[in-house]
Scaffold this active site. Sequence first.
Site, PDB file in Angstrom:
ATOM      1  N   ASP A 192       6.135 114.971  41.041  1.00 35.42           N
ATOM      2  CA  ASP A 192       4.969 114.156  41.386  1.00 35.42           C
ATOM      3  C   ASP A 192       3.750 115.066  41.376  1.00 35.42           C
ATOM      4  O   ASP A 192       3.304 115.547  42.413  1.00 35.42           O
ATOM      5  CB  ASP A 192       5.183 113.499  42.755  1.00 35.42           C
ATOM      6  CG  ASP A 192       4.002 112.627  43.169  1.00 35.42           C
ATOM      7  OD1 ASP A 192       3.116 112.393  42.334  1.00 35.42           O
ATOM      8  OD2 ASP A 192       3.963 112.198  44.337  1.00 35.42           O
ATOM      9  N   HIS A 193       3.219 115.306  40.175  1.00 34.43           N
ATOM     10  CA  HIS A 193       2.107 116.244  39.991  1.00 34.43           C
ATOM     11  C   HIS A 193       0.855 115.520  39.539  1.00 34.43           C
ATOM     12  O   HIS A 193       0.928 114.499  38.851  1.00 34.43           O
ATOM     13  CB  HIS A 193       2.471 117.280  38.916  1.00 34.43           C
ATOM     14  CG  HIS A 193       3.154 118.487  39.446  1.00 34.43           C
ATOM     15  ND1 HIS A 193       2.719 119.761  39.196  1.00 34.43           N
ATOM     16  CD2 HIS A 193       4.263 118.629  40.204  1.00 34.43           C
ATOM     17  CE1 HIS A 193       3.523 120.650  39.784  1.00 34.43           C
ATOM     18  NE2 HIS A 193       4.473 119.973  40.398  1.00 34.43           N
ATOM     19  N   ASN A 236      -2.081 120.632  43.035  1.00 30.52           N
ATOM     20  CA  ASN A 236      -2.212 119.182  43.027  1.00 30.52           C
ATOM     21  C   ASN A 236      -3.131 118.646  44.114  1.00 30.52           C
ATOM     22  O   ASN A 236      -3.703 117.573  43.971  1.00 30.52           O
ATOM     23  CB  ASN A 236      -0.828 118.549  43.212  1.00 30.52           C
ATOM     24  CG  ASN A 236       0.132 118.955  42.121  1.00 30.52           C
ATOM     25  OD1 ASN A 236      -0.143 118.770  40.946  1.00 30.52           O
ATOM     26  ND2 ASN A 236       1.265 119.530  42.514  1.00 30.52           N
ATOM     27  N   GLY A 294       3.398 120.722  49.881  1.00 30.39           N
ATOM     28  CA  GLY A 294       2.458 120.620  48.773  1.00 30.39           C
ATOM     29  C   GLY A 294       2.035 121.938  48.167  1.00 30.39           C
ATOM     30  O   GLY A 294       2.317 123.022  48.671  1.00 30.39           O
ATOM     31  N   GLU A 295       1.315 121.808  47.028  1.00 31.79           N
ATOM     32  CA  GLU A 295       0.766 122.954  46.310  1.00 31.79           C
ATOM     33  C   GLU A 295      -0.714 122.721  46.079  1.00 31.79           C
ATOM     34  O   GLU A 295      -1.131 121.592  45.776  1.00 31.79           O
ATOM     35  CB  GLU A 295       1.463 123.143  44.954  1.00 31.79           C
ATOM     36  CG  GLU A 295       2.953 123.390  45.031  1.00 31.79           C
ATOM     37  CD  GLU A 295       3.750 122.204  44.480  1.00 31.79           C
ATOM     38  OE1 GLU A 295       3.128 121.229  44.003  1.00 31.79           O
ATOM     39  OE2 GLU A 295       4.975 122.254  44.559  1.00 31.79           O
TER      40      GLU A 295
END
Length: 318
Positions: free
Chosen positions: A36-37, A107, A103-104
Amino acid sequence: MRIGFHASHEQQPPSRLLGHIVRAERAGFDEAMCSDHLAPWLTAQGESGFAWAWLGAALARTSFPIGLVTAPGQRYHPVVLAQALATLEEMFPGRTWAALGSGEALNEHVTGDAWPSKGERDARLVACADVMRRLLAGERVSASAPVRVDEARLWSLPRVPPPLRAAAISRHTSTMVAEWADGLVTVGADPGGTQETLRAYRDAGGDGPALLQIHISLERSEEEALRQAREQWAQSTVPAELMWELDQPEDFERHADPTPERLRSAVVIGSDAGEVAERIAQAAAGFDGVFLHQVGRDQDGFLARCETELLPELRNRA
């Protein structure tokens, strides 16, 4: 052990990925999951469709379960994620799940909000998971810090709430999520690392299925397998402390060190299906399921080999 197919939105346009998920079920996979990006890891990957829209079509075209790894709290408000998950589960009972992660920046930076420290992200994840679980149970929910919710309620609910699993890689995170998660999803190709993560989760009281995503590059020659891994999955060689902090694909390209040794530590690279199956089985020992992510572009060729070679080899070992 259940064997799943990983659909990488970063590498394929959504329309083509939809065909791959249908083909994966025909090839004999038990289930699937997707990323999911908002952005790909590398410019060479070149795609990033909206996973939640794609999931509705994918579930309608198949009959096996499909889950995803997602990050509530910044790009997605947890109420919105809970509603999306509830809608999918109401339409396709027993066939979807979400693994929640912190998260990251890649994104999440697009909101313009400051990227929190790891401790702040962990606290936010726990709060978001609590909000989502209560909403999926039919409660009216309000919350303040670290996530704000005002009198939220889901009106279209599935008969049984879908699982809220946790995405974790480090020993610290896998221990922390054990308190609330309905299962664990981790990633890795090194048996030492995957077993350490699994032990930490179980030792902390974590129950539910433990699932491993593993990156592989199975091609007709060793040279081609290594070339595809270098072109398509070089971000796997970025130092771990930077993976969640960089916010552009070009940043990952600058920090990557895609030497053969580094690539082989993160991706199972090979041309022989039996040898690749053996290495997958070693990394996935003790897990309830493993999801195979072929990093190369030729997904059709990979799925054909899965049907005739890789899946039978892996099931023999499992």
